[in-house]
Design an enzyme around this catalytic site. Structure first.
Site, PDB file in Angstrom:
ATOM      1  N   ASP A   1      14.877   2.243   1.963  1.00 47.80           N
ATOM      2  CA  ASP A   1      13.823   2.186   1.928  1.00 47.80           C
ATOM      3  C   ASP A   1      12.709   1.454   3.035  1.00 47.80           C
ATOM      4  O   ASP A   1      11.818   1.170   4.246  1.00 47.80           O
ATOM      5  CB  ASP A   1      12.394   2.394   1.318  1.00 47.80           C
ATOM      6  CG  ASP A   1      12.756   0.885   0.351  1.00 47.80           C
ATOM      7  OD1 ASP A   1      13.596   1.115  -0.277  1.00 47.80           O
ATOM      8  OD2 ASP A   1      11.493   0.254   0.221  1.00 47.80           O
TER       9      ASP A   1
ATOM     10  N   ASP B   1      -1.171  -4.833  -4.915  1.00 45.23           N
ATOM     11  CA  ASP B   1      -2.948  -4.764  -4.455  1.00 45.23           C
ATOM     12  C   ASP B   1      -2.928  -4.127  -3.301  1.00 45.23           C
ATOM     13  O   ASP B   1      -4.316  -4.255  -2.849  1.00 45.23           O
ATOM     14  CB  ASP B   1      -3.476  -6.065  -4.776  1.00 45.23           C
ATOM     15  CG  ASP B   1      -2.795  -7.375  -4.234  1.00 45.23           C
ATOM     16  OD1 ASP B   1      -1.750  -6.544  -3.382  1.00 45.23           O
ATOM     17  OD2 ASP B   1      -3.271  -8.294  -4.355  1.00 45.23           O
TER      18      ASP B   1
HETATM   19  P1  AMP Z   1       9.491  -3.766   0.466  1.00 46.75           P
HETATM   20  O1  AMP Z   1      10.432  -4.365  -1.009  1.00 46.75           O
HETATM   21  O2  AMP Z   1       8.720  -5.300   0.344  1.00 46.75           O
HETATM   22  O3  AMP Z   1      10.132  -3.240   1.158  1.00 46.75           O
HETATM   23  O4  AMP Z   1       9.258  -3.300  -0.672  1.00 46.75           O
HETATM   24  C1  AMP Z   1       8.955  -1.594  -1.861  1.00 46.75           C
HETATM   25  C2  AMP Z   1       8.130  -1.369  -1.967  1.00 46.75           C
HETATM   26  O5  AMP Z   1       7.084  -1.507  -2.722  1.00 46.75           O
HETATM   27  C3  AMP Z   1       7.148  -0.725  -0.869  1.00 46.75           C
HETATM   28  O6  AMP Z   1       6.839   0.625  -0.797  1.00 46.75           O
HETATM   29  C4  AMP Z   1       5.728  -1.505  -1.006  1.00 46.75           C
HETATM   30  O7  AMP Z   1       5.051  -0.770   0.390  1.00 46.75           O
HETATM   31  C5  AMP Z   1       5.984  -1.993  -1.764  1.00 46.75           C
HETATM   32  N1  AMP Z   1       4.411  -2.601  -2.211  1.00 46.75           N
HETATM   33  C6  AMP Z   1       5.092  -4.449  -1.881  1.00 46.75           C
HETATM   34  N2  AMP Z   1       4.348  -5.377  -2.016  1.00 46.75           N
HETATM   35  C7  AMP Z   1       3.460  -4.628  -2.485  1.00 46.75           C
HETATM   36  C8  AMP Z   1       1.968  -5.076  -2.509  1.00 46.75           C
HETATM   37  N3  AMP Z   1       1.724  -5.939  -2.792  1.00 46.75           N
HETATM   38  N4  AMP Z   1       1.300  -3.770  -2.981  1.00 46.75           N
HETATM   39  C9  AMP Z   1       1.200  -2.488  -2.645  1.00 46.75           C
HETATM   40  N5  AMP Z   1       2.320  -1.945  -3.104  1.00 46.75           N
HETATM   41  C10 AMP Z   1       3.693  -3.069  -2.420  1.00 46.75           C
HETATM   42 MG    MG Z   2       9.610  -1.667   2.686  1.00 45.26          MG
END
Ligand code: AMP
Ligand code: MG
Length: 524
Positions: A276, A136
């Site tokens: 990332d 979301d």
């Molecule tokens: P992270 O593990 O938080 O670094 O997230 C990994 C990927 O998932 C990144 O591309 C984030 O932008 C995406 N992501 C995580 N949570 C959400 C969310 N609630 N809505 C959209 N994208 C998300």
């Molecule tokens: Mg991230």
């Protein structure tokens, strides 16, 4: 805030996705997509960092005005803002994951402050982007509080990090299944405005490289060197040749080494060191299921998603950073005619990390130089702390005041989590303290100097997982004061703050297995 001046070089100089809007898609030939934040119904400022506001030239009176909450909730754009979501990929838990991108982060623009520094303003939780996939684009209050407080706490600890300007409640609910066990529930939403010179990650380079788009890769490399590493072409030459790229890669390796060494010094566990989530500036970035070491444990990870393999456990962080840099090097390889400079950069990581680790040992123990003998001393201490379940922060802080002429374990009792283990290991601690005291006496550093050294690297106050959780519990009940108090304590982590002893205690027993206090999921 109308005085904020924007100079948006990322969108000004790099290729954009021709499509706008949040439709989920693979984005090729472009490094970002233009996207505006989705407005929220009732933005309310919960907290802000006055230091970051000052850095940006935002007056406290502006912070207090309702416009501020609207802007940093994404409801209003200032003149000069050109919002976008960056396109990047990454290796997650050891595997190439393809395109990821800013799924819920939206950069508003790059502002230049009064002294000419560039600061990128980025909202986290501002609504869907083309990279949100099925999610979301929002963030819950609990994880936003954690990112807001921890990034500022890290700054005050002297750890390289992205910063946080503001924490705004959206007035809207977000559905989250916290432990991915089929029990989703509505939680309050929030948005953090993160601030850093750049949010470019290893993954921004990995994606074009993986797709074989070498021209795009080269363009991003040269852009990053020009914008974010001005010291590497300070001689006025604007051409970025291979030598400069090599120096740049070595710089990234060096900064990453220094960042991780700081994490190990203060007991920070990032929790999701995917490529990332690795900044090319060597900043701690993307505060998710991170945690702080209470009882010393090399094997501890706060991240329940990683509980099985424990890839991102405390003691593994230096290795993982190296692994991530090798992924980064692989991505950069097509921009080099020989791999030699990339190998040299990786070796720089090893050398700088090794030196920083020796520096940590000397500084944390209050010894003048770092020798193999000292290293051995530290290793045996860590092994003891682990098996006897001793609080890392409390132990090192108590070590500052140890009587090196007659050391005893009594001043350390409050750092032990288990009395039986303390009794069992007490003779080993006595032996260790005697060995330590001999070293200190042998070096003959003036005591005042030793105290000052040790106090400057061994914090009194860290954002223990349960302290953050208590502030969150209060905020979820509508009481923001816990956040403000904690932020204020964490401003001076190395100072004794009389009257604030409750923030420098061992983790209480109730918090040992409570969600948010010892285990966290990626759901945020
Ligand atoms: P992270 O593990 O938080 O670094 O997230 C990994 C990927 O998932 C990144 O591309 C984030 O932008 C995406 N992501 C995580 N949570 C959400 C969310 N609630 N809505 C959209 N994208 C998300
Ligand atoms: Mg991230």
């Amino acid at each position: 805030m109308q005085n904020l001046r924007f100079d948006n070089r990322f969108v000004g100089q790099l290729p954009a996705d021709p499509e706008s809007g949040p439709r989920p898609r693979q984005v090729r030939d472009a490094l970002y997509s233009r996207i505006v934040p989705t407005p929220v119904s009732a933005p309310r400022l919960i907290a802000h960092s006055r230091e970051v506001a000052a850095l940006l030239g935002i007056e406290e009176t502006s912070v207090a005005s309702p416009v501020f909450a609207h802007i940093f909730a994404g409801n209003t754009l200032l003149d000069g803002m050109q919002p976008y979501a960056a396109n990047y990929g990454g290796h997650q838990f050891g595997h190439w994951a393809g395109q990821l991108g800013d799924g819920r982060a939206i950069t508003l623009g790059e502002t230049i402050n009064a002294v000419g520094q560039r600061w990128e303003l980025q909202l986290k939780g501002a609504g869907p982007t083309p990279y949100s996939r099925r999610a979301d684009g929002r963030a819950v209050l609990r994880s936003s509080v954690r990112e807001f407080l921890c990034s500022e706490a890290m700054f005050h600890l002297g750890v390289p990090t992205t910063r946080a300007l503001s924490l705004v409640a959206t007035g809207e609910q977000v559905m989250r299944d916290m432990f991915y066990d089929g029990h989703p529930k509505a939680e309050p939403g929030a948005i953090v405005c993160r601030v850093a010179p750049s949010f470019i990650r290893f993954g921004n380079f990995e994606l074009p490289a993986a797709r074989g788009d070498i021209a795009l890769l080269q363009q991003l490399i040269d852009f990053t060197i020009r914008r974010d590493f001005p010291e590497l072409h300070a001689d006025g030459h604007d051409t970025i040749n291979e030598k400069r790229r090599a120096e740049w890669f070595a710089q990234v390796c060096e900064r990453t080494a220094s960042m991780v060494a700081h994490w190990m010094r203060v007991g920070f566990v990032h929790g999701v060191m995917n490529t990332d989530n690795m900044s090319v500036l060597g900043l701690t970035i993307d505060y998710g299921p991170y945690g702080w070491i209470d009882n010393f444990d090399w094997d501890w990870t706060p991240n329940t998603t990683d509980a099985e393999g424990r890839r991102y456990r405390f003691g593994n962080q230096p290795e993982i950073a190296y692994w991530n840099l090798t992924c980064f090097a692989n991505a950069l390889a097509p921009a080099f005619t020989s791999l030699e400079p990339l190998h040299a950069g990786l070796q720089r990581y090893v050398d700088v990390y090794g030196a920083a680790e020796r520096g940590n040992t000397a500084a944390k123990l209050g010894l003048a130089e770092s020798s193999d003998e000292h290293r051995g001393l530290m290793q045996s201490l860590y092994a003891l702390l682990q098996k006897a379940e001793v609080d890392m922060t409390l132990f090192f802080r108590a070590l500052v005041d140890v009587d090196v002429h007659a050391p005893t374990l009594l001043p350390f009792y409050h750092a032990f989590y288990d009395e039986a283990k303390r009794e069992q290991h007490e003779p080993e601690f006595h032996a260790w303290l005697a060995r330590y005291a001999t070293q200190v006496r042998h070096e003959d550093l003036p005591p005042a100097e030793r105290h000052a050294h040790m106090q400057a690297v061994n914090p009194r106050y860290v954002i223990r997982n349960y302290l953050a959780q208590q502030a969150i519990d209060r905020a979820e009940q509508g009481d923001d004061a816990g956040i403000h108090e904690l932020l204020d304590v964490l401003r001076r982590p190395y100072d004794d703050q009389p009257g604030r002893e409750q923030y420098a205690q061992r983790r209480p027993d109730w918090a040992r297995h409570r969600a948010g206090c010892s285990m966290l999921s990626c759901s945020s």
